[in-house]
Design a protein around this motif. Structure first.
Motif, short mmCIF file in Angstrom:
data_model
loop_
_atom_site.label_atom_id
_atom_site.label_comp_id
_atom_site.label_asym_id
_atom_site.label_seq_id
_atom_site.Cartn_x
_atom_site.Cartn_y
_atom_site.Cartn_z
N TYR A 81 0.82 -1.21 0.00
CA TYR A 81 0.00 0.00 0.00
C TYR A 81 0.86 1.26 0.00
O TYR A 81 0.73 2.13 -0.86
CB TYR A 81 -0.92 -0.02 1.23
CG TYR A 81 -1.52 1.31 1.57
CD1 TYR A 81 -2.63 1.79 0.88
CD2 TYR A 81 -0.99 2.10 2.59
CE1 TYR A 81 -3.18 3.02 1.19
CE2 TYR A 81 -1.53 3.32 2.91
CZ TYR A 81 -2.63 3.79 2.20
OH TYR A 81 -3.16 5.00 2.51
N ALA A 82 1.74 1.37 0.97
CA ALA A 82 2.49 2.61 1.18
C ALA A 82 3.46 2.90 0.04
O ALA A 82 3.55 4.04 -0.43
CB ALA A 82 3.23 2.55 2.51
N LEU A 83 4.20 1.90 -0.38
CA LEU A 83 5.19 2.13 -1.42
C LEU A 83 4.54 2.37 -2.78
O LEU A 83 5.04 3.17 -3.58
CB LEU A 83 6.19 0.98 -1.47
CG LEU A 83 7.03 0.83 -0.19
CD1 LEU A 83 7.93 -0.38 -0.29
CD2 LEU A 83 7.82 2.09 0.11
N THR A 84 3.43 1.71 -3.04
CA THR A 84 2.70 1.98 -4.28
C THR A 84 2.17 3.41 -4.26
O THR A 84 2.28 4.13 -5.25
CB THR A 84 1.55 0.97 -4.48
OG1 THR A 84 2.10 -0.35 -4.56
CG2 THR A 84 0.75 1.28 -5.75
N ASN A 85 1.58 3.83 -3.15
CA ASN A 85 1.11 5.21 -3.04
C ASN A 85 2.24 6.20 -3.22
O ASN A 85 2.10 7.21 -3.92
CB ASN A 85 0.42 5.46 -1.71
CG ASN A 85 -0.94 4.82 -1.65
OD1 ASN A 85 -1.54 4.48 -2.66
ND2 ASN A 85 -1.46 4.67 -0.45
N LEU A 86 3.36 5.93 -2.60
CA LEU A 86 4.52 6.82 -2.72
C LEU A 86 4.99 6.90 -4.18
O LEU A 86 5.40 7.96 -4.65
CB LEU A 86 5.65 6.31 -1.82
CG LEU A 86 6.72 7.29 -1.39
CD1 LEU A 86 6.15 8.53 -0.73
CD2 LEU A 86 7.69 6.59 -0.43
N GLY A 139 2.13 13.87 -4.04
CA GLY A 139 1.79 14.45 -2.75
C GLY A 139 1.65 13.43 -1.63
O GLY A 139 1.33 13.81 -0.50
N PHE A 140 1.85 12.15 -1.92
CA PHE A 140 1.81 11.17 -0.83
C PHE A 140 3.08 11.35 -0.01
O PHE A 140 4.19 11.35 -0.53
CB PHE A 140 1.70 9.73 -1.35
CG PHE A 140 1.28 8.76 -0.29
CD1 PHE A 140 -0.06 8.59 0.02
CD2 PHE A 140 2.22 8.04 0.42
CE1 PHE A 140 -0.45 7.71 1.02
CE2 PHE A 140 1.85 7.15 1.41
CZ PHE A 140 0.50 6.99 1.73
N ALA A 141 2.93 11.50 1.29
CA ALA A 141 4.04 11.87 2.17
C ALA A 141 4.94 10.67 2.50
O ALA A 141 4.44 9.60 2.87
CB ALA A 141 3.51 12.49 3.45
N THR A 142 6.23 10.91 2.42
CA THR A 142 7.20 9.89 2.80
C THR A 142 7.04 9.51 4.27
O THR A 142 7.13 8.33 4.63
CB THR A 142 8.63 10.38 2.52
OG1 THR A 142 8.75 10.68 1.12
CG2 THR A 142 9.67 9.34 2.91
N ALA A 143 6.78 10.49 5.12
CA ALA A 143 6.59 10.20 6.55
C ALA A 143 5.42 9.25 6.78
O ALA A 143 5.50 8.34 7.60
CB ALA A 143 6.37 11.50 7.33
N ALA A 144 4.34 9.45 6.04
CA ALA A 144 3.18 8.56 6.16
C ALA A 144 3.52 7.16 5.65
O ALA A 144 3.12 6.16 6.25
CB ALA A 144 1.99 9.13 5.39
N ALA A 145 4.26 7.08 4.55
CA ALA A 145 4.66 5.76 4.01
C ALA A 145 5.53 5.02 5.01
O ALA A 145 5.32 3.82 5.26
CB ALA A 145 5.39 5.93 2.68
N LEU A 146 6.50 5.71 5.60
CA LEU A 146 7.38 5.06 6.58
C LEU A 146 6.61 4.62 7.83
O LEU A 146 6.84 3.54 8.36
CB LEU A 146 8.54 5.99 6.95
CG LEU A 146 9.52 6.28 5.81
CD1 LEU A 146 10.54 7.34 6.25
CD2 LEU A 146 10.20 5.02 5.33
N ALA A 147 5.69 5.47 8.27
CA ALA A 147 4.86 5.10 9.42
C ALA A 147 4.01 3.87 9.10
O ALA A 147 3.86 2.97 9.93
CB ALA A 147 3.98 6.28 9.83
#
Length: 154
Positions: A98-103, A108-116
């Motif tokens: 989910y996170a890496l695909t969004n990134l 505008g997808f935040a790196t901080a949100a992906a890492l979290a």
């Protein structure tokens, strides 16, 4: 041969316990951390109201995978550690998808949100699988009673 006290609970009860633990643990994360993080980092991407159908479908599928790949094997091995490890791998992988695909694809997808999300996926999978494995293992022991001494090799 698997000893009788290592038999996992029936699938429906394993699923129900795991789902209850998952909703509680992830609900706390969403309420205390994720909502604030997403609103602070990406307010333009946060909906006023969540789309419940995709969220519920994800929960149901993810819990089924946790039960199949982590919880029941953990109970069968009488190992909370095994359940937690398998749950961590599954959680990290699912949340990384989910996170890496969004990134990769959402401007505008935040790196901080992906890492979290990556960290949370591993913690969530491990903690839910560990708690569900512990509850179901305790239930299995109560149903079977104390383990009988078999032979010195066991």
């Amino acid at each position: 041969m698997t000893p009788p006290d290592a038999a996992p609970s029936p699938w429906p009860s394993s699923y129900a316990v795991t789902l209850a633990v998952f909703v509680l643990v992830d609900g706390l994360w969403i309420a205390l951390v994720a909502t604030r993080l997403y609103e602070a980092e990406m307010p333009q991407l946060v909906r006023d109201q969540p789309q419940w159908v995709p969220a519920v479908v994800f929960y149901l599928l993810f819990v089924a995978a946790l039960v199949h790949l982590a919880v029941r094997p953990g109970v069968a091995r009488r190992s909370v550690r095994h359940g937690a490890t398998q749950g961590a791998v599954l959680g990290l992988t699912a949340y990384a998808t989910y996170a890496l695909t969004n990134l990769a694809v959402i401007d505008g997808f935040a790196t901080a949100a992906a890492l979290a999300d990556l960290a949370w996926g591993g913690v969530l999978g491990a903690s839910v699988a560990a708690l569900a494995t512990a509850v179901l293992s305790a239930r299995a022991r109560r149903q079977v009673g104390p383990r009988r001494h078999r032979d010195a090799r066991n």
